[in-house]
Design a protein around this motif. Structure first.
Motif, PDB file in Angstrom:
ATOM      1  N   THR A   1      19.000  50.544  37.854  1.00  0.00           N
ATOM      2  CA  THR A   1      19.075  50.680  39.314  1.00  0.00           C
ATOM      3  C   THR A   1      20.335  51.418  39.747  1.00  0.00           C
ATOM      4  N   SER A   2      21.480  51.040  39.198  1.00  0.00           N
ATOM      5  CA  SER A   2      22.748  51.660  39.607  1.00  0.00           C
ATOM      6  C   SER A   2      22.835  53.108  39.136  1.00  0.00           C
ATOM      7  N   ALA A   3      22.287  53.414  37.951  1.00  0.00           N
ATOM      8  CA  ALA A   3      22.326  54.791  37.455  1.00  0.00           C
ATOM      9  C   ALA A   3      21.498  55.722  38.337  1.00  0.00           C
ATOM     10  N   LEU A   4      20.319  55.274  38.733  1.00  0.00           N
ATOM     11  CA  LEU A   4      19.482  56.079  39.618  1.00  0.00           C
ATOM     12  C   LEU A   4      20.146  56.290  40.973  1.00  0.00           C
ATOM     13  N   THR A   5      20.819  55.253  41.459  1.00  0.00           N
ATOM     14  CA  THR A   5      21.526  55.362  42.741  1.00  0.00           C
ATOM     15  C   THR A   5      22.680  56.347  42.639  1.00  0.00           C
ATOM     16  N   ALA A   6      23.455  56.257  41.556  1.00  0.00           N
ATOM     17  CA  ALA A   6      24.596  57.161  41.354  1.00  0.00           C
ATOM     18  C   ALA A   6      24.131  58.614  41.282  1.00  0.00           C
ATOM     19  N   GLY A   7      23.045  58.849  40.544  1.00  0.00           N
ATOM     20  CA  GLY A   7      22.524  60.205  40.423  1.00  0.00           C
ATOM     21  C   GLY A   7      22.051  60.772  41.752  1.00  0.00           C
ATOM     22  N   THR A   8      21.401  59.928  42.546  1.00  0.00           N
ATOM     23  CA  THR A   8      20.904  60.367  43.852  1.00  0.00           C
ATOM     24  C   THR A   8      22.057  60.725  44.793  1.00  0.00           C
ATOM     25  N   ILE A   9      23.069  59.853  44.844  1.00  0.00           N
ATOM     26  CA  ILE A   9      24.234  60.118  45.700  1.00  0.00           C
ATOM     27  C   ILE A   9      24.935  61.401  45.275  1.00  0.00           C
ATOM     28  N   PHE A  10      25.067  61.588  43.967  1.00  0.00           N
ATOM     29  CA  PHE A  10      25.749  62.776  43.466  1.00  0.00           C
ATOM     30  C   PHE A  10      25.024  64.055  43.889  1.00  0.00           C
ATOM     31  N   LEU A  11      23.707  64.064  43.779  1.00  0.00           N
ATOM     32  CA  LEU A  11      22.940  65.241  44.177  1.00  0.00           C
ATOM     33  C   LEU A  11      23.088  65.544  45.667  1.00  0.00           C
ATOM     34  N   LEU A  12      23.244  64.499  46.461  1.00  0.00           N
ATOM     35  CA  LEU A  12      23.341  64.670  47.908  1.00  0.00           C
ATOM     36  C   LEU A  12      24.707  65.179  48.365  1.00  0.00           C
ATOM     37  N   VAL A  13      25.789  64.790  47.650  1.00  0.00           N
ATOM     38  CA  VAL A  13      27.142  65.088  48.142  1.00  0.00           C
ATOM     39  C   VAL A  13      27.917  66.079  47.288  1.00  0.00           C
ATOM     40  N   ARG A  14      27.360  66.557  46.181  1.00  0.00           N
ATOM     41  CA  ARG A  14      28.150  67.351  45.235  1.00  0.00           C
ATOM     42  C   ARG A  14      28.769  68.601  45.858  1.00  0.00           C
ATOM     43  N   ASN A  15      28.043  69.297  46.727  1.00  0.00           N
ATOM     44  CA  ASN A  15      28.595  70.511  47.334  1.00  0.00           C
ATOM     45  C   ASN A  15      29.678  70.190  48.368  1.00  0.00           C
ATOM     46  N   LYS A  16      29.541  69.058  49.009  1.00  0.00           N
ATOM     47  CA  LYS A  16      30.516  68.674  50.036  1.00  0.00           C
ATOM     48  C   LYS A  16      31.848  68.264  49.427  1.00  0.00           C
ATOM     49  N   ILE A  17      31.814  67.577  48.295  1.00  0.00           N
ATOM     50  CA  ILE A  17      33.062  67.049  47.725  1.00  0.00           C
ATOM     51  C   ILE A  17      33.792  68.076  46.859  1.00  0.00           C
ATOM     52  N   VAL A  18      33.109  69.149  46.445  1.00  0.00           N
ATOM     53  CA  VAL A  18      33.782  70.233  45.713  1.00  0.00           C
ATOM     54  C   VAL A  18      33.975  71.379  46.703  1.00  0.00           C
ATOM     55  N   SER A  19      34.988  71.248  47.527  1.00  0.00           N
ATOM     56  CA  SER A  19      35.206  72.226  48.593  1.00  0.00           C
ATOM     57  C   SER A  19      36.662  72.218  49.026  1.00  0.00           C
ATOM     58  N   GLU A  20      37.036  73.244  49.775  1.00  0.00           N
ATOM     59  CA  GLU A  20      38.400  73.354  50.298  1.00  0.00           C
ATOM     60  C   GLU A  20      38.711  72.200  51.242  1.00  0.00           C
ATOM     61  N   GLU A  21      37.746  71.808  52.039  1.00  0.00           N
ATOM     62  CA  GLU A  21      37.946  70.717  52.994  1.00  0.00           C
ATOM     63  C   GLU A  21      38.223  69.400  52.284  1.00  0.00           C
ATOM     64  N   ALA A  22      37.476  69.137  51.213  1.00  0.00           N
ATOM     65  CA  ALA A  22      37.681  67.894  50.470  1.00  0.00           C
ATOM     66  C   ALA A  22      39.050  67.867  49.820  1.00  0.00           C
ATOM     67  N   LEU A  23      39.514  69.024  49.330  1.00  0.00           N
ATOM     68  CA  LEU A  23      40.834  69.097  48.703  1.00  0.00           C
ATOM     69  C   LEU A  23      41.948  68.848  49.698  1.00  0.00           C
ATOM     70  N   LYS A  24      41.810  69.372  50.911  1.00  0.00           N
ATOM     71  CA  LYS A  24      42.836  69.182  51.939  1.00  0.00           C
ATOM     72  C   LYS A  24      43.000  67.714  52.300  1.00  0.00           C
ATOM     73  N   LYS A  25      41.915  66.951  52.241  1.00  0.00           N
ATOM     74  CA  LYS A  25      41.978  65.536  52.603  1.00  0.00           C
ATOM     75  C   LYS A  25      42.804  64.719  51.612  1.00  0.00           C
ATOM     76  N   LEU A  26      43.037  65.249  50.410  1.00  0.00           N
ATOM     77  CA  LEU A  26      43.814  64.524  49.406  1.00  0.00           C
ATOM     78  C   LEU A  26      45.302  64.737  49.555  1.00  0.00           C
ATOM     79  N   ASN A  27      45.718  65.679  50.387  1.00  0.00           N
ATOM     80  CA  ASN A  27      47.143  65.971  50.559  1.00  0.00           C
ATOM     81  C   ASN A  27      47.855  64.852  51.310  1.00  0.00           C
TER      82      ASN A  27
END
Length: 456
Positions: free
Chosen positions: A430-456
């Motif tokens: 159950t958790s593996a399927l959930t993790a995979g689904t979330i990753f597919l949905l957010v992968r482009n958003k979290i690998v971005s210039e905007e996401a990097l700026k939020k870590l500063n």
């Protein structure tokens, strides 16, 4: 020299770089798990009392896991942030993260040693000890707790070596301790007739040697980030950042302790000491299977973190894609091995025929979900490498707190003791399927210039 190693993270071809970092990391993790695995192998074969002693040591796992969890709080939380800082070219911030990590680890060591020394015996009974096993559990954990500071230093600081691309050095730090442990175990357990106390003492001595190696390297000129006295001064902002990212791996390991408690108590209630002993073996085999995948993902993580900090997003995407595919493939192989050879694996840890027979029956059930769990491990590593604390935290809570613990409590009420073993594969899938689904949905958003700026 250090600069060339850092450049390698951002320029070397991804497959070659992954192999150069992942192989030493996998070896290191396999060696690391030998600390406890080898103890259990020797203890389980002590004449006349082996199975009881093995069960007794098994109920100490929640305390050992909690101690390791606090080291992960700092190591797994701080190392990716240090790698991102190096990717940005901010070496001073990377060293502040390391220095604050040292300060926090020392504080954890003092608190944990005092608390567990005071409450160890009632905790052991709570964790599933019986009148027959408490003496072995108490003897083992008392000596182990003396070495808490060495465990914190060895496990908590080693990721800072890996994060700078020094995978071989990180591997050696663990190899040194493991070899010493393997040598000392039979000497202390059988040669000096110390039994479980000898196993614990061998572990403490070996962890101390690993800790000395790690600290020595991180204070030398060979390290890209060094432990410096001025950087030990607590910085609330930095510690908060480390804790925010470290809370996910902390929960993943700390909840192992809670899970162990729930499983052992349930097995003791519905089955007895023999069933508690079976869980000791099952968790040992699970470690042998899961640890190599964790080692692989930990070796790959610095590539993701460094290139994310350096804004090389294409390299980040290529890395996590290959990592997830490899994780799934290896997990599937291990699952097949567990289902087809359970009694052979059980025989590594005990010669008790009843215990081997029980493990042969329940291991195919308990391990049947790890084939797909490679998805979660690959995705979880990527979220950690990108500094995505909230998503990592949710996934850590989902598998163990939201799914596994309630299932382990509820299922035996309907299926008896066998229901406890069913809880693991249900939560894994159950958790593996959930993790995979979330990753597919957010992968482009979290690998971005905007996401990097939020870590500063």
């Amino acid at each position: 020299m250090n600069q060339s190693r850092e450049d390698k993270l951002g320029t070397m071809p991804i497959p070659k770089l992954m192999l150069s970092l992942a192989i030493p990391s996998v070896i290191a993790q396999l060696i690391n798990v030998l600390y406890n695995i080898v103890d259990r192998m020797y203890i389980g074969h002590i004449k006349e009392v082996g199975s009881v002693a093995l069960t007794g040591v098994g109920v100490t796992f929640p305390i050992i896991m909690l101690i390791s969890a606090f080291s992960a709080f700092v190591g797994a939380g701080g190392a990716p942030l240090a790698a991102i800082a190096l990717g940005k070219g901010d070496r001073e911030r990377a060293e502040k993260i390391l220095g604050n990590g040292v300060t926090v680890l020392i504080s954890f060591s003092v608190i944990l040693t005092i608390v567990f020394m005071i409450f160890k015996e009632p905790l052991l009974f709570m964790f599933g000890a019986s009148d027959q096993t408490i003496a072995y559990a108490n003897s083992y954990i008392t000596i182990y707790l003396i070495g808490t500071v060495f465990v914190q230093a060895a496990l908590g600081l080693n990721p800072f070596i890996s994060s700078q691309g020094q995978a071989k050095v990180a591997m050696l730090s663990i190899l040194i301790g493991a070899v010493i442990n393997i040598i000392l175990d039979p000497i202390f357990i059988f040669g000096l007739h110390m039994g479980v106390r000898g196993a614990a003492l061998a572990t403490v001595v070996s962890q101390a040697c690993s800790a000395v190696w790690v600290v020595r390297f991180l204070t030398s000129k060979k390290s890209a980030v060094r432990i410096r006295i001025p950087m030990l001064r607590p910085d609330v902002h930095i510690i908060a950042g480390v804790m925010a990212l470290g809370i996910s791996p902390f929960i993943m390991q700390a909840t192992e302790s809670a899970i162990n408690i729930v499983l052992n108590r349930g097995l003791q209630t519905y089955g007895g000491d023999l069933y508690v002993g079976s869980m000791t073996i099952l968790q040992s085999v699970m470690q042998l299977f899961v640890i190599p995948i964790q080692g692989f993902t930990q070796g790959v993580q610095p590539i993701i973190s460094f290139n994310f900090g350096a804004r090389k997003f294409d390299r980040v995407k290529k890395t996590y894609t290959l990592a997830i595919i490899c994780s799934i493939a290896v997990a599937t192989v291990f699952c097949i091995l567990a289902v087809t050879c359970p009694t052979t694996l059980a025989g590594i840890f005990t010669s008790d025929r009843d215990l081997i027979a029980l493990v042969g029956k329940v291991m195919p059930i308990f391990m049947s979900g790890i084939w797909i769990f490679g998805i979660q491990m690959g995705c979880q590593m990527t979220f950690m490498g990108l500094g995505q604390a909230k998503i990592s935290l949710f996934l850590a809570l989902l598998r163990k707190v939201i799914l596994l613990i309630p299932l382990a409590i509820v299922l035996p009420k309907f299926f008896g003791v066998i229901g406890i073993y069913y809880a693991e594969p249900i939560s894994d899938i159950t958790s593996a399927l959930t993790a995979g689904t979330i990753f597919l949905l957010v992968r482009n958003k979290i690998v971005s210039e905007e996401a990097l700026k939020k870590l500063n």
